[in-house]
Design a protein around this motif. Structure first.
Motif, PDB file in Angstrom:
ATOM      1  N   LEU A 283       0.828  -1.207   0.000  1.00 47.06           N
ATOM      2  CA  LEU A 283       0.000   0.000   0.000  1.00 47.06           C
ATOM      3  C   LEU A 283       0.862   1.256   0.000  1.00 47.06           C
ATOM      4  CD1 LEU A 283      -2.877  -0.968   2.462  1.00 47.06           C
ATOM      5  CD2 LEU A 283      -2.988  -0.764  -0.023  1.00 47.06           C
ATOM      6  N   LEU A 284       1.974   1.234   0.720  1.00 46.38           N
ATOM      7  CA  LEU A 284       2.888   2.369   0.695  1.00 46.38           C
ATOM      8  C   LEU A 284       3.459   2.561  -0.706  1.00 46.38           C
ATOM      9  CD1 LEU A 284       4.489   4.611   2.064  1.00 46.38           C
ATOM     10  CD2 LEU A 284       6.203   2.904   2.711  1.00 46.38           C
ATOM     11  N   ALA A 285       3.812   1.461  -1.375  1.00 48.15           N
ATOM     12  CA  ALA A 285       4.325   1.549  -2.743  1.00 48.15           C
ATOM     13  C   ALA A 285       3.272   2.144  -3.681  1.00 48.15           C
ATOM     14  CB  ALA A 285       4.762   0.170  -3.233  1.00 48.15           C
ATOM     15  N   VAL A 286       2.006   1.761  -3.497  1.00 47.14           N
ATOM     16  CA  VAL A 286       0.934   2.302  -4.335  1.00 47.14           C
ATOM     17  C   VAL A 286       0.795   3.807  -4.118  1.00 47.14           C
ATOM     18  CG1 VAL A 286      -1.561   2.279  -4.730  1.00 47.14           C
ATOM     19  CG2 VAL A 286      -0.323   0.129  -4.488  1.00 47.14           C
TER      20      VAL A 286
ATOM     21  N   ILE B 151       0.290  -1.252 -11.182  1.00 51.58           N
ATOM     22  CA  ILE B 151       0.311  -2.330 -10.198  1.00 51.58           C
ATOM     23  C   ILE B 151       1.624  -3.101 -10.292  1.00 51.58           C
ATOM     24  CG2 ILE B 151      -0.776  -4.502  -9.502  1.00 51.58           C
ATOM     25  CD1 ILE B 151      -3.437  -3.348 -10.291  1.00 51.58           C
ATOM     26  N   SER B 152       2.084  -3.340 -11.512  1.00 52.25           N
ATOM     27  CA  SER B 152       3.354  -4.044 -11.695  1.00 52.25           C
ATOM     28  C   SER B 152       4.510  -3.250 -11.094  1.00 52.25           C
ATOM     29  CB  SER B 152       3.605  -4.293 -13.185  1.00 52.25           C
ATOM     30  OG  SER B 152       2.577  -5.071 -13.755  1.00 52.25           O
ATOM     31  N   LEU B 153       4.486  -1.926 -11.282  1.00 53.84           N
ATOM     32  CA  LEU B 153       5.531  -1.086 -10.717  1.00 53.84           C
ATOM     33  C   LEU B 153       5.485  -1.120  -9.194  1.00 53.84           C
ATOM     34  CD1 LEU B 153       7.814   0.949 -11.024  1.00 53.84           C
ATOM     35  CD2 LEU B 153       6.094   2.759 -11.261  1.00 53.84           C
ATOM     36  N   ALA B 154       4.275  -1.086  -8.616  1.00 53.11           N
ATOM     37  CA  ALA B 154       4.141  -1.141  -7.152  1.00 53.11           C
ATOM     38  C   ALA B 154       4.647  -2.472  -6.615  1.00 53.11           C
ATOM     39  CB  ALA B 154       2.683  -0.926  -6.760  1.00 53.11           C
ATOM     40  N   LEU B 155       4.335  -3.569  -7.294  1.00 50.51           N
ATOM     41  CA  LEU B 155       4.834  -4.876  -6.864  1.00 50.51           C
ATOM     42  C   LEU B 155       6.353  -4.950  -6.957  1.00 50.51           C
ATOM     43  CD1 LEU B 155       2.166  -7.208  -8.529  1.00 50.51           C
ATOM     44  CD2 LEU B 155       2.466  -6.799  -6.074  1.00 50.51           C
ATOM     45  N   GLY B 156       6.904  -4.431  -8.058  1.00 44.97           N
ATOM     46  CA  GLY B 156       8.350  -4.436  -8.225  1.00 44.97           C
ATOM     47  C   GLY B 156       9.053  -3.586  -7.181  1.00 44.97           C
TER      48      GLY B 156
END
Length: 359
Positions: free
Chosen positions: A172-175, A342-347
């Motif tokens: 969530l912080l990455a998002v 979403i892919s960037l947040a996961l990465g």
């Protein structure tokens, strides 16, 4: 007709697809960085006349204030977790308590105190350290009752309450960091794509005629637009504006992830993930409360620099209305279908969690 309506909607898809790209470029009108980027260029275009020069200098002052506040908060956050906590004897949380469901008797059920975990013996570091102090004090005062104290006084163990909550909060912080990441990308593209010249960010327009010869307002005959930027200003903005923004973004991301990875409690992790984004929102707070109405007017009415090529446009007529539409290629459709954010947040989550374990 229904067919014409459907055809018009399909044609509008090209404009909708254009919103995903960077063909219409302008500094952000809700960010202190956008104000610091645009207002000096407007002042330059006016010949550094009094009002515009003052607005530009205030924009630079606001960005300095923003950077000072953000850096101080990051320093205090890092001091709490990386200086004060170790000085107080707190060890890194790492994966203590990860396999709580298999404890006692599991492969990783030994806590930092050297005893096995159980769900009823898990405490925060503050409570655990106080209980250990009390036990050690009793042992020092009553050394002849050591066996009784060891049997009756149990300080418990220190560890995380829920590993899944820890990972979700990091994601969530990455998002929440994504808007700032894309804003940095947008700033780089803006600086790269704008012409490197002294073209004016003003343009005089022909106003509508008024009845009885009434005079026009000066704002009605002037249009503000994003235009060229001299190389000196590009270098200044890249080093000081983009550089400061990207550096603060990195430290907020890393210190935020470090804080969450070192937070053992569920409530502490959830509230931490929510509150850490406040550091990045300081710039918008400054714009909302410390910026003049004149500066806000300029930014809100600043027309973007349009680098959209007309070569791919096709003219069609729908119910007698001639329009220009841009067909959407299969590659563009494929790129839209990919969940890039979403892919960037996961990465980002995976990279910073990896950095925490192997730093």
């Amino acid at each position: 007709s229904e067919d014409s309506t459907r055809e018009a909607a399909i044609a509008a898809g090209g404009d909708l697809n254009d919103l995903e790209g960077f063909s219409r470029l302008k500094p952000e009108d809700d960010s202190a960085y956008g104000f610091a980027l645009a207002l000096p260029q407007i002042a330059r275009s006016s010949g550094w006349s009094g009002l515009y020069a003052i607005l530009a200098s205030r924009a630079i002052m606001n960005i300095i204030l923003n950077c000072v506040l953000q850096v101080l908060l990051i320093m205090y956050l890092g001091e709490a977790k990386k200086v004060m906590a170790p000085l107080g004897g707190q060890m890194h949380l790492c994966d203590f308590g990860l396999d709580m469901d298999s404890c006692p008797g599991g492969p990783r059920c030994t806590g930092p105190g050297g005893t096995e975990y159980t769900k009823t013996r898990l405490y925060s570091y503050m409570q655990w350290s106080v209980q250990r102090f009390v036990k050690q004090a009793l042992l020092d005062v009553e050394p002849d009752k050591r066996d009784l104290i060891e049997d009756k006084v149990d300080p418990g163990e220190y560890g995380m309450e829920n590993y899944g909550c820890r990972v979700v909060c990091c994601f969530l912080l990455a998002v929440t960091l994504l808007p700032e990441i894309f804003a940095c990308m947008h700033m780089i593209i803006l600086l790269w794509c704008l012409p490197s010249d002294n073209s004016s960010w003003f343009e005089m327009v022909q106003p509508q005629e008024k009845v009885d010869g009434e005079a026009h307002s000066p704002l009605s005959i002037v249009r503000f637009k994003v235009a060229g930027m001299p190389r000196v200003w590009k270098a200044f903005n890249f080093v000081f504006i983009f550089g400061a923004r990207a550096t603060i973004l990195w430290f907020v991301a890393w210190e935020g992830f470090y804080y969450l990875m070192e937070s053992p409690g569920i409530v502490e992790s959830v509230l931490g993930a929510v509150s850490l984004t406040f550091v990045l929102s300081i710039e918008q707070l400054i714009v909302s409360n410390c910026t003049t109405h004149a500066s806000k007017y300029l930014m809100q009415n600043l027309e973007p620099y349009n680098q959209r090529s007309k070569s791919n446009f096709v003219q069609v007529t729908i119910d007698g209305v001639k329009i220009e539409k841009e067909p959407i290629s299969r590659i563009q459709m494929f790129m839209i279908a990919i969940p890039k954010r979403i892919s960037l947040a996961l990465g980002l989550t995976a990279a910073l969690v990896f950095k925490y374990y192997f730093q």
